[in-house]
Design an enzyme around this catalytic site. Structure first.
Site, mmCIF file in Angstrom:
data_model
loop_
_atom_site.group_PDB
_atom_site.id
_atom_site.type_symbol
_atom_site.label_atom_id
_atom_site.label_comp_id
_atom_site.label_asym_id
_atom_site.label_seq_id
_atom_site.Cartn_x
_atom_site.Cartn_y
_atom_site.Cartn_z
ATOM 1 N N ARG A 36 0.773 -1.237 -0.016
ATOM 2 C CA ARG A 36 0.137 0.163 0.288
ATOM 3 C C ARG A 36 0.623 1.168 0.324
ATOM 4 O O ARG A 36 0.518 1.779 -0.591
ATOM 5 C CB ARG A 36 -1.177 0.365 1.317
ATOM 6 C CG ARG A 36 -2.018 0.607 0.326
ATOM 7 C CD ARG A 36 -3.442 0.927 1.866
ATOM 8 N NE ARG A 36 -3.412 -0.495 2.798
ATOM 9 C CZ ARG A 36 -2.913 -0.136 4.304
ATOM 10 N NH1 ARG A 36 -2.221 0.268 4.226
ATOM 11 N NH2 ARG A 36 -3.281 -1.717 4.891
ATOM 12 N N TYR A 90 -16.381 21.394 -11.005
ATOM 13 C CA TYR A 90 -16.303 19.495 -11.690
ATOM 14 C C TYR A 90 -17.598 19.633 -11.132
ATOM 15 O O TYR A 90 -17.060 19.734 -9.777
ATOM 16 C CB TYR A 90 -14.503 19.708 -11.555
ATOM 17 C CG TYR A 90 -15.011 17.968 -12.088
ATOM 18 C CD1 TYR A 90 -15.359 17.918 -13.458
ATOM 19 C CD2 TYR A 90 -14.816 17.017 -11.242
ATOM 20 C CE1 TYR A 90 -15.783 16.519 -14.496
ATOM 21 C CE2 TYR A 90 -14.549 15.481 -11.717
ATOM 22 C CZ TYR A 90 -15.554 15.294 -12.708
ATOM 23 O OH TYR A 90 -15.168 13.821 -13.324
ATOM 24 N N ASP A 162 -7.845 22.537 -8.437
ATOM 25 C CA ASP A 162 -7.634 21.576 -10.217
ATOM 26 C C ASP A 162 -6.699 22.092 -10.492
ATOM 27 O O ASP A 162 -7.816 23.079 -11.434
ATOM 28 C CB ASP A 162 -9.309 21.649 -9.857
ATOM 29 C CG ASP A 162 -9.277 20.130 -10.509
ATOM 30 O OD1 ASP A 162 -8.539 19.797 -11.816
ATOM 31 O OD2 ASP A 162 -10.518 19.377 -10.699
ATOM 32 N N LYS A 187 -6.270 12.717 -17.019
ATOM 33 C CA LYS A 187 -6.142 13.650 -18.570
ATOM 34 C C LYS A 187 -4.886 14.181 -19.539
ATOM 35 O O LYS A 187 -4.519 12.965 -20.043
ATOM 36 C CB LYS A 187 -6.922 15.091 -18.603
ATOM 37 C CG LYS A 187 -8.600 14.853 -17.023
ATOM 38 C CD LYS A 187 -9.675 14.348 -18.233
ATOM 39 C CE LYS A 187 -11.082 13.851 -17.025
ATOM 40 N NZ LYS A 187 -11.403 14.441 -16.283
HETATM 41 C C1 PLP Z 1 -11.513 14.475 -15.302
HETATM 42 C C2 PLP Z 1 -11.819 15.659 -13.752
HETATM 43 C C3 PLP Z 1 -11.447 15.355 -12.978
HETATM 44 C C4 PLP Z 1 -12.092 13.327 -12.396
HETATM 45 O O1 PLP Z 1 -10.696 13.266 -12.250
HETATM 46 P P1 PLP Z 1 -11.383 11.799 -12.521
HETATM 47 O O2 PLP Z 1 -9.995 10.530 -12.833
HETATM 48 O O3 PLP Z 1 -11.511 11.219 -13.920
HETATM 49 O O4 PLP Z 1 -11.530 11.469 -11.526
HETATM 50 C C5 PLP Z 1 -11.558 16.512 -12.256
HETATM 51 N N1 PLP Z 1 -11.799 17.469 -12.576
HETATM 52 C C6 PLP Z 1 -11.827 17.915 -13.979
HETATM 53 C C7 PLP Z 1 -11.730 19.112 -14.379
HETATM 54 C C8 PLP Z 1 -11.615 16.730 -14.514
HETATM 55 O O5 PLP Z 1 -12.082 17.310 -15.665
#
Ligand code: PLP
Length: 372
Positions: A36, A90, A162, A187
């Site tokens: 872990r 988001y 974010d 992403k």
């Molecule tokens: C996709 C996304 C997330 C979340 O990511 P996941 O890996 O899909 O959980 C968070 N913030 C933004 C701006 C996003 O586009």
């Protein structure tokens, strides 16, 4: 070898009891302890992400971007606290705050993404954290992150950002005053739409708290996923430059079309906060929205359905182009989204931008045939 091995395993064997006890003394990456706590595969990825943010003490990895956001908020909030979130958040961040945090006795309030230093007027005695997202999801408002951070720091409030759209490559968040920077590595870091992952990087003040919270919540990413993310990271720079160039070309083309109203791309003047983007960012990426001026839900669906090179699907940041109908008015509470028409969000992938433009041009013909 150039690449780290994919080091799978749960159990590390110690030579003797003395070594077993020695292992308890350190909770840093780089020491085998138990699966872990990761292996060289995860540690090298975390280290690379830490190096990309100057001023960072470390990076924690999570099995998704949402896990990264939720765990970061849990690391800094406790019952009775209040968190301020941008109204352009988001949607899963909103629902974590509105449902889960509320259940823990933590209240969430939303602010106008264009508020800047006026955010200080919203701070109350219970305000403990501000969650920013810049540019915002769906509508791409660029926030005055340095001004918000300065106001928050003066009031002893933690700032979280974010940073998925820009990545630390185009927006070095800690340098701009952010305390905790979160990225959906799913992403651009991964970049190939084949792994879910989140990453959080912070400076020394929050590092231990962030790490302990993630460990207490049992957050771990698989070595195979870490390997793929590290592999994606190696081409991040060239991919981002291509996403940037292609998206700018396509956004500029869309802006000339009679059917199109606003093009919400931070590098274009239509986008609220464009001047802040120019001041603070080192580049732009491949995700933006545009308004079908006289579009409604039906004609927008006709437009999107007619696209052949753009897939229809969630997520973004991968090599493949995507189109999505988006309706920001459904999520707003502190501000109103009153723009007429219908919004389409595009993820510009790594295909030839001229092919993508030809595909969009063809979709506009279908769109016209669907108009009243
Ligand atoms: C996709 C996304 C997330 C979340 O990511 P996941 O890996 O899909 O959980 C968070 N913030 C933004 C701006 C996003 O586009």
């Amino acid at each position: 070898m150039v690449s780290p091995p994919v080091w799978r395993g749960s159990t590390h064997l110690y030579d003797d009891v003395a070594h077993l006890r020695e292992g308890l003394k350190s909770n840093d990456d780089g020491h085998f302890f138990y699966g872990r706590r990761g292996s060289p595969t995860q540690w090298s990825l975390a280290e690379a992400l830490t190096e990309m943010e100057s001023g960072a003490a470390g990076t924690m990895l999570y099995p998704s971007g949402v896990a990264a956001i939720s765990c970061s908020l849990l690391a800094v909030l406790q019952p009775g606290d209040e968190v301020l979130l941008t109204d352009s958040s988001y949607d899963p961040s909103r629902s974590f705050a509105d449902a889960f945090l509320k259940r823990m006795g933590i209240t969430a309030r939303y602010y106008d993404p264009l508020i800047g230093s006026d955010i200080a007027a919203l701070f109350g005695p219970k305000t403990k954290a501000v969650l920013m997202e810049s540019p915002g999801s769906l509508t791409f408002e660029v926030q005055d992150v340095p001004a918000i951070c300065q106001a928050a720091r003066a009031a002893d409030i933690t700032t979280l950002l974010d940073n998925t759209w820009a990545t630390s490559r185009f927006f070095p968040a800690l340098q701009h005053g952010v305390d905790i920077v979160m990225t959906a590595a799913t992403k651009y870091i991964v970049g190939h739409s084949d792994v879910m992952m989140g990453a959080v990087t912070t400076h020394s003040h929050y590092w231990t708290r962030l790490r302990r919270t993630a460990q207490q919540l049992g957050q771990v990413v698989s070595p195979d996923d870490a390997y793929l993310a590290a592999r994606g990271l190696r081409t991040l720079e060239v991919r981002l430059r291509q996403h940037e160039a292609s998206a700018l070309k396509i956004a500029g083309w869309l802006k000339q079309r009679a059917e199109v109203g606003m093009v919400l791309h931070p590098a274009l003047p239509d986008c609220p906060g464009h001047e802040l983007w120019k001041r603070d960012f080192k580049g732009s990426t491949g995700l933006f929205s545009f308004q079908l001026r006289d579009g409604d839900d039906r004609s927008r669906a006709c437009f999107i359905d007619a696209l052949e090179l753009f897939g229809i699907g969630y997520s973004w940041g991968g090599f493949e182009s995507l189109a999505l109908p988006v309706d920001p008015q459904k999520y707003r509470t502190a501000t109103e989204w009153t723009a007429s028409g219908a919004l389409v969000r595009l993820n510009i992938g790594l295909e030839d931008p001229d092919d993508l433009i030809a595909d969009l041009a063809k979709a506009f013909e279908h769109y016209h045939s669907a108009q009243p």
